[in-house]
Design an enzyme around this catalytic site. Structure first.
Site, PDB file in Angstrom:
ATOM      1  N   ARG A  38      20.066  44.055 -17.039  1.00 29.66           N
ATOM      2  CA  ARG A  38      18.740  44.662 -17.076  1.00 29.66           C
ATOM      3  C   ARG A  38      18.294  44.945 -18.503  1.00 29.66           C
ATOM      4  O   ARG A  38      17.833  46.053 -18.802  1.00 29.66           O
ATOM      5  CB  ARG A  38      18.726  45.955 -16.275  1.00 29.66           C
ATOM      6  CG  ARG A  38      19.034  45.752 -14.818  1.00 29.66           C
ATOM      7  CD  ARG A  38      19.043  47.044 -14.052  1.00 29.66           C
ATOM      8  NE  ARG A  38      18.798  46.804 -12.648  1.00 29.66           N
ATOM      9  CZ  ARG A  38      18.757  47.743 -11.720  1.00 29.66           C
ATOM     10  NH1 ARG A  38      18.965  48.988 -12.038  1.00 29.66           N
ATOM     11  NH2 ARG A  38      18.513  47.452 -10.475  1.00 29.66           N
ATOM     12  N   HIS A  63      28.383  38.733 -10.405  1.00 28.92           N
ATOM     13  CA  HIS A  63      29.052  38.858  -9.112  1.00 28.92           C
ATOM     14  C   HIS A  63      28.106  38.589  -7.951  1.00 28.92           C
ATOM     15  O   HIS A  63      28.388  37.772  -7.081  1.00 28.92           O
ATOM     16  CB  HIS A  63      29.662  40.259  -8.980  1.00 28.92           C
ATOM     17  CG  HIS A  63      29.832  40.714  -7.561  1.00 28.92           C
ATOM     18  ND1 HIS A  63      30.814  40.206  -6.740  1.00 28.92           N
ATOM     19  CD2 HIS A  63      29.136  41.596  -6.811  1.00 28.92           C
ATOM     20  CE1 HIS A  63      30.704  40.759  -5.547  1.00 28.92           C
ATOM     21  NE2 HIS A  63      29.696  41.605  -5.559  1.00 28.92           N
ATOM     22  N   PHE A  64      26.947  39.245  -7.943  1.00 29.74           N
ATOM     23  CA  PHE A  64      26.195  39.134  -6.683  1.00 29.74           C
ATOM     24  C   PHE A  64      25.363  37.861  -6.583  1.00 29.74           C
ATOM     25  O   PHE A  64      24.817  37.582  -5.533  1.00 29.74           O
ATOM     26  CB  PHE A  64      25.417  40.410  -6.333  1.00 29.74           C
ATOM     27  CG  PHE A  64      24.352  40.860  -7.276  1.00 29.74           C
ATOM     28  CD1 PHE A  64      23.185  40.152  -7.435  1.00 29.74           C
ATOM     29  CD2 PHE A  64      24.508  42.057  -7.967  1.00 29.74           C
ATOM     30  CE1 PHE A  64      22.197  40.600  -8.280  1.00 29.74           C
ATOM     31  CE2 PHE A  64      23.520  42.510  -8.817  1.00 29.74           C
ATOM     32  CZ  PHE A  64      22.363  41.782  -8.984  1.00 29.74           C
ATOM     33  N   HIS A  65      25.305  37.076  -7.650  1.00 33.06           N
ATOM     34  CA  HIS A  65      24.703  35.763  -7.453  1.00 33.06           C
ATOM     35  C   HIS A  65      25.666  34.770  -6.818  1.00 33.06           C
ATOM     36  O   HIS A  65      25.233  33.738  -6.306  1.00 33.06           O
ATOM     37  CB  HIS A  65      24.112  35.219  -8.756  1.00 33.06           C
ATOM     38  CG  HIS A  65      22.815  35.889  -9.095  1.00 33.06           C
ATOM     39  ND1 HIS A  65      22.753  37.126  -9.659  1.00 33.06           N
ATOM     40  CD2 HIS A  65      21.523  35.506  -8.894  1.00 33.06           C
ATOM     41  CE1 HIS A  65      21.489  37.487  -9.807  1.00 33.06           C
ATOM     42  NE2 HIS A  65      20.719  36.527  -9.334  1.00 33.06           N
ATOM     43  N   TYR A 100      26.204  43.652   3.356  1.00 35.18           N
ATOM     44  CA  TYR A 100      26.668  43.072   4.624  1.00 35.18           C
ATOM     45  C   TYR A 100      25.508  42.566   5.459  1.00 35.18           C
ATOM     46  O   TYR A 100      25.653  41.617   6.222  1.00 35.18           O
ATOM     47  CB  TYR A 100      27.558  44.073   5.380  1.00 35.18           C
ATOM     48  CG  TYR A 100      28.767  44.323   4.539  1.00 35.18           C
ATOM     49  CD1 TYR A 100      29.738  43.336   4.428  1.00 35.18           C
ATOM     50  CD2 TYR A 100      28.880  45.456   3.754  1.00 35.18           C
ATOM     51  CE1 TYR A 100      30.794  43.479   3.575  1.00 35.18           C
ATOM     52  CE2 TYR A 100      29.938  45.609   2.890  1.00 35.18           C
ATOM     53  CZ  TYR A 100      30.889  44.621   2.798  1.00 35.18           C
ATOM     54  OH  TYR A 100      31.916  44.751   1.924  1.00 35.18           O
ATOM     55  N   HIS A 134      24.873  49.825  -0.216  1.00 35.98           N
ATOM     56  CA  HIS A 134      26.093  49.055  -0.021  1.00 35.98           C
ATOM     57  C   HIS A 134      26.030  48.246   1.278  1.00 35.98           C
ATOM     58  O   HIS A 134      26.260  47.048   1.264  1.00 35.98           O
ATOM     59  CB  HIS A 134      27.367  49.891  -0.088  1.00 35.98           C
ATOM     60  CG  HIS A 134      28.552  49.046   0.195  1.00 35.98           C
ATOM     61  ND1 HIS A 134      29.010  48.109  -0.697  1.00 35.98           N
ATOM     62  CD2 HIS A 134      29.287  48.877   1.307  1.00 35.98           C
ATOM     63  CE1 HIS A 134      29.995  47.419  -0.147  1.00 35.98           C
ATOM     64  NE2 HIS A 134      30.186  47.872   1.073  1.00 35.98           N
TER      65      HIS A 134
HETATM   66  C1  HEM Z   1      19.057  39.653 -11.132  1.00 35.87           C
HETATM   67  C2  HEM Z   1      18.871  34.962 -12.340  1.00 35.87           C
HETATM   68  C3  HEM Z   1      18.441  33.743  -7.649  1.00 35.87           C
HETATM   69  C4  HEM Z   1      18.837  38.399  -6.432  1.00 35.87           C
HETATM   70  C5  HEM Z   1      19.133  38.482 -11.836  1.00 35.87           C
HETATM   71  C6  HEM Z   1      19.460  38.386 -13.235  1.00 35.87           C
HETATM   72  C7  HEM Z   1      19.393  37.076 -13.583  1.00 35.87           C
HETATM   73  C8  HEM Z   1      19.044  36.334 -12.408  1.00 35.87           C
HETATM   74  C9  HEM Z   1      19.650  36.488 -14.977  1.00 35.87           C
HETATM   75  C10 HEM Z   1      19.869  39.558 -14.113  1.00 35.87           C
HETATM   76  C11 HEM Z   1      18.755  40.110 -14.864  1.00 35.87           C
HETATM   77  C12 HEM Z   1      19.133  41.357 -15.606  1.00 35.87           C
HETATM   78  O1  HEM Z   1      20.094  42.050 -15.258  1.00 35.87           O
HETATM   79  O2  HEM Z   1      18.437  41.667 -16.584  1.00 35.87           O
HETATM   80  C13 HEM Z   1      18.688  34.232 -11.167  1.00 35.87           C
HETATM   81  C14 HEM Z   1      18.506  32.805 -11.117  1.00 35.87           C
HETATM   82  C15 HEM Z   1      18.366  32.463  -9.813  1.00 35.87           C
HETATM   83  C16 HEM Z   1      18.486  33.685  -9.032  1.00 35.87           C
HETATM   84  C17 HEM Z   1      18.494  31.874 -12.307  1.00 35.87           C
HETATM   85  C18 HEM Z   1      18.140  31.083  -9.255  1.00 35.87           C
HETATM   86  C19 HEM Z   1      17.046  30.719  -8.716  1.00 35.87           C
HETATM   87  C20 HEM Z   1      18.620  34.887  -6.914  1.00 35.87           C
HETATM   88  C21 HEM Z   1      18.758  34.929  -5.484  1.00 35.87           C
HETATM   89  C22 HEM Z   1      18.875  36.240  -5.150  1.00 35.87           C
HETATM   90  C23 HEM Z   1      18.803  37.020  -6.370  1.00 35.87           C
HETATM   91  C24 HEM Z   1      18.735  33.723  -4.566  1.00 35.87           C
HETATM   92  C25 HEM Z   1      19.030  36.875  -3.799  1.00 35.87           C
HETATM   93  C26 HEM Z   1      18.799  36.297  -2.666  1.00 35.87           C
HETATM   94  C27 HEM Z   1      18.850  39.143  -7.591  1.00 35.87           C
HETATM   95  C28 HEM Z   1      18.866  40.593  -7.636  1.00 35.87           C
HETATM   96  C29 HEM Z   1      18.924  40.949  -8.997  1.00 35.87           C
HETATM   97  C30 HEM Z   1      18.956  39.720  -9.741  1.00 35.87           C
HETATM   98  C31 HEM Z   1      18.832  41.544  -6.423  1.00 35.87           C
HETATM   99  C32 HEM Z   1      19.019  42.365  -9.554  1.00 35.87           C
HETATM  100  C33 HEM Z   1      17.803  42.798 -10.232  1.00 35.87           C
HETATM  101  C34 HEM Z   1      18.009  44.114 -10.913  1.00 35.87           C
HETATM  102  O3  HEM Z   1      18.991  44.331 -11.623  1.00 35.87           O
HETATM  103  O4  HEM Z   1      17.141  44.980 -10.723  1.00 35.87           O
HETATM  104  N1  HEM Z   1      18.885  37.211 -11.343  1.00 35.87           N
HETATM  105  N2  HEM Z   1      18.658  34.737  -9.901  1.00 35.87           N
HETATM  106  N3  HEM Z   1      18.669  36.177  -7.414  1.00 35.87           N
HETATM  107  N4  HEM Z   1      18.892  38.653  -8.869  1.00 35.87           N
HETATM  108 FE1  HEM Z   1      18.766  36.691  -9.373  1.00 35.87          FE
HETATM  109 CU    CU Z   2      28.998  48.171  -2.580  1.00 34.19          CU
END
Ligand code: HEM
Ligand code: CU
Length: 578
Positions: free
Chosen positions: A451, A387-389, A240, A236
C-alpha cells in the site's frame, strides 16, 4: 465410464420452461456482473505492479484516477468484493438447484442480485468521486462518504441472501427424500453460506452501529481497534468465502471434467465442516501487530490458525488422488504419466489444475503470515499481497474462469469463440501470477511496504530505499504486464462467446460421481432407501449442530479479546488524507 444421463442436469419437468429460462438468465446476470467488476479491477492491478517496479503511470491517468490509493481502493473492492460476491451468489444457488432438481425461489434470488447491485453502484460512485480512498479494509479513522459505507452494507447483506434460498431448496428436496443425506454440492454450498452468514455479523455490526451513522454525522467519533476487530471477524472468514466456492468446483465437478470420479465424498464433507468451524474464531490473527490483547491469546491464535491448514491439505490430497485416478483411467502410466494424460486441452480443466498448483505457494506463505513471530517480519510488506494473489487472485479467479468456460455454453447455448485463446489466457495468468507473487513475497522480505505509492518518490530516494529489492520488483512489474495480457485474452473469450459464439447444444452441468458417498438424487429420481452413509456423514449432515459449535467457538475466542477493548474505548475523529 460414467453415463451422462445418470446425472441430474435439468430442472424438474414440472417447472415451466419459462422458470427454467429465468433461472439460467439470472445465473448469467450474476456471472456477467461479477466478471465486469473483475474487468475494472484487473485493468488497474497491473498499474500497481508497475508502481512497485518504479513506473508511475498515475499522473497520466488524471482526472480518471486522482491517486494510487484511489485506484487501489477500486482494485481491492471490485476484485475482492464485487467480483467474488456476484459469481459466488450465482453459483451456490444455481449448482444446488441443478443438483437437487429444485427450482430456486426466483424472487429471493433476484432480490439478492438487486441488493448487491445497488450496493455496488453506491460504492463505485463513492470511489469514483475520490471521496472514499479508504482501501478495501476501510479502517477507521480514515473516513469515506456515506455512499461507500452504505454500499458496502448492502453488498454484505446481499451476499448472505443465498442462505435462505438454499435452506428452502433443501427443505423441499427433503420432503421428497426423507432420511436421505444432502447431496454433496448442495452440502458444500450450504456450509459455505452458513459460515458466511455467521461471519457477516462482524462487519454488519461495524457498519450499522459505527461507520454508517458516523459517515452521516450522527456520531462524532469511532474506536479504531474495536472496529478492526469487528472487521476481521468477517475479514478472515472472507478468505474462505473466496476459497470454498472454488473447492465446490474442485470436489463437485472437476473429477468428472477429467473423466474420473471424486475419490472420497466423506473427505469433501469433512473439509467443508472443518472450514466452517475453524474460519470464524481465528480472525484476530490479522491483529498480531495491534496492541491490546495478551501474548497468551496470540499463541493460542497461532495454533488455531495452523489448524485451518488441515482442511486445505486434505483438499490437496483428495483432489490430487482424484486427478491421478482419472489420469490412470485415461492410460497414464508411471509416476507422472497420469498427470500428462489429463485432458489439458480443455481450458476449464487446465485452469483448475493450474490454480491448484499456485495454491502451493499460497498455502506456504499463509503459514508464514499465520505465525506470530514470522508475521512480524512480513507484516505490512508486499509479502502479504504476494500471498493473497496466489490464493484469491489465482485459486478463486482462475477457478471462476474455468467455470465460465463450460457455464457460458451451458447457459447461452453458444460455444467458446476460441479454445486456444482460452487456454492461452489461463496459462498466461498462471505464469504471470506466479512470477508476480514470487516477486511480491521476495520483495517483502526486503521490507518493501505494501500500500505504498513508491514510484512517486524522487528517483534516487526510490533507489536508495528499494535498490536491494530491484530484482524481485522487476519480477512484480513483469508479472503484472503478463496479467494484463492474460486478463484481456480471457475477457475476449468470455464476452466474445456470450455475444458471438456459434450456436450449439448446451452441455450439462458436469456433476461428478464419487466413492464412499450417498448416491446423488434429484427430487424426482427413484427412491433410494438403502442409501449407504457412515454415522459420521449422517452427523455432519446436521448443519445446525455445526452452526452451534461454530458460534460457541467464536464466542470463546472473541469475548476475552473484545471485552477489554470495550472498557478502554478510544474516540477518534475522522481523517481524510486525500
Ligand atoms: C492488491 C496487482 C488481480 C485482489 C494488489 C497489489 C498489487 C496488485 C500490486 C498491491 C498494491 C499495494 O499494496 O500497494 C494485481 C494484478 C492483478 C491482480 C497485477 C492481475 C490482474 C487481483 C485479483 C484479486 C485481487 C484477481 C481478487 C480477486 C486484491 C486485493 C488487494 C490487491 C484485495 C489489496 C488492496 C489493499 O491493500 O487495499 N493487487 N492484482 N487482485 N489485490 Fe490485486
Ligand atoms: Cu486470516
Amino acid at each position: 465410464e460414467i453415463a451422462a444421463d445418470t446425472l441430474p442436469s435439468t430442472l424438474p419437468r414440472s417447472e415451466s420452461d419459462r422458470a427454467a429460462a429465468s433461472t439460467c438468465r439470472l445465473m448469467l446476470a450474476f456471472l456477467i456482473t461479477g466478471f465486469s467488476a473483475l474487468l475494472i479491477g484487473a485493468t488497474i492491478g497491473p498499474l500497481q505492479a508497475l508502481n512497485y517496479g518504479g513506473v508511475d503511470a498515475y499522473p497520466a491517468l488524471r482526472p480518471l484516477l486522482q491517486s494510487y490509493y484511489q485506484g487501489l481502493t477500486i482494485h481491492g473492492v471490485m476484485n475482492g468484493y464485487v467480483f467474488t460476491f456476484f459469481v459466488t451468489c450465482g453459483l451456490l444457488v444455481y449448482l444446488p438447484a441443478r443438483e437437487l432438481g429444485v427450482a430456486p425461489n426466483l424472487t429471493m434470488w433476484r432480490t439478492c442480485f438487486a441488493v448487491m447491485a445497488v450496493g455496488a453502484l453506491c460504492v463505485i460512485y463513492a470511489m469514483a468521486d475520490n471521496s472514499s480512498s479508504v482501501l478495501w479494509t476501510f479502517y477507521p479513522p480514515l473516513k469515506g462518504s456515506p455512499f461507500f459505507y452504505f454500499g458496502i452494507t448492502l453488498l454484505a447483506l446481499g451476499s448472505t441472501m443465498p442462505l435462505p434460498i438454499l435452506l428452502k431448496m433443501r427443505a423441499t428436496w427433503r420432503r421428497h427424500r426423507p432420511g436421505e443425506i444432502t447431496p454433496l454440492v448442495t452440502y458444500m454450498s450450504l456450509t459455505t453460506m452458513l459460515m458466511w452468514g455467521l461471519a457477516g455479523v462482524g462487519v454488519m455490526a461495524e457498519l450499522v452501529l459505527q461507520l454508517d451513522p458516523w459517515s452521516l454525522g450522527l456520531i462524532g467519533t469511532v474506536d479504531p481497534i474495536i472496529n478492526r476487530t469487528l472487521f476481521w471477524l468477517t475479514g478472515h472468514p472472507i478468505v474462505y468465502f473466496w476459497l470454498m466456492p472454488a473447492y465446490v468446483s474442485w470436489y463437485g465437478l472437476l473429477s468428472r471434467q477429467v473423466g474420473g470420479k471424486l475419490i472420497s465424498d466423506p473427505m469433501a464433507r469433512i473439509t467443508f465442516a472443518l472450514l466452517m468451524i475453524f474460519a470464524l474464531p481465528v480472525g484476530t490473527h490479522h491483529q498480531f501487530s495491534d496492541p491490546g490483547f495478551s501474548s497468551i491469546w496470540r499463541g493460542i491464535l497461532v495454533v488455531l490458525t495452523m489448524s485451518v491448514a488441515t482442511p486445505s491439505l486434505v483438499t490437496a490430497f483428495t483432489i490430487g488422488l482424484s486427478l491421478e485416478y482419472a489420469g490412470r483411467l485415461r492410460g497414464g502410466k508411471g509416476w507422472f504419466g497420469w498427470f500428462r494424460a489429463l485432458p489439458w486441452g480443455d481450458p476449464s480443466v487446465a485452469a483448475q489444475i493450474l490454480a491448484a498448483i499456485t495454491f502451493i505457494l499460497g498455502g506456504a506463505t499463509g503459514i508464514v503470515n499465520g505465525s506470530w513471530q514470522l508475521n512480524a517480519i512480513v507484516h505490512n510488506t508486499t509479502f502479504i499481497p504476494g500471498h493473497f494473489h496466489v490464493t484469491v487472485g489465482s485459486v478463486t479467479a482462475m477457478t471462476f474462469m474455468a467455470i465460465s468456460f463450460w457455464m457460458v455454453p451451458h447457459l447461452t447455448g453458444r460455444q467458446l469463440i476460441s479454445r486456444r485463446l482460452a487456454l492461452f489466457s489461463v496459462w498466461t495468468w498462471f505464469v504471470g501470477m506466479t512470477i508476480f507473487a514470487i516477486g511480491m513475497t521476495w520483495a517483502g522480505l526486503y521490507g518493501v511496504p505494501r500500500r505504498a505509492w513508491v514510484s512517486a518518490l524522487p528517483h534516487d530516494t526510490y533507489h536508495a530505499l528499494y535498490g536491494a529489492a530491484s530484482v524481485p520488483l522487476a519480477l512484480v512489474a513483469a508479472g503484472g504486464v503478463l496479467l494484463w495480457v492474460a486478463s484481456y485474452a480471457f475477457f475476449a473469450v468470455f464476452f466474445g462467446s456470450i455475444l458471438f459464439g456459434r450456436r450449439a447444444a448446451p452441455p450439462p452441468v458436469p456433476f461428478a460421481q464419487s466413492f464412499g458417498g450417498p448416491a446423488s438424487s434429484t427430487i424426482d429420481s427413484p427412491p433410494n432407501p438403502a442409501q449407504s452413509a457412515s454415522p459420521l456423514i449422517r452427523a455432519l449432515d446436521h448443519v445446525w449442530l455445526l452452526t452451534g459449535i461454530t458460534v460457541l467457538a467464536t464466542l470463546a475466542a472473541y469475548i476475552p479479546i473484545l471485552w477489554p477493548f470495550l472498557h478502554h474505548v478510544t474516540r477518534a475523529p475522522g481523517w481524510i488524507l486525500w
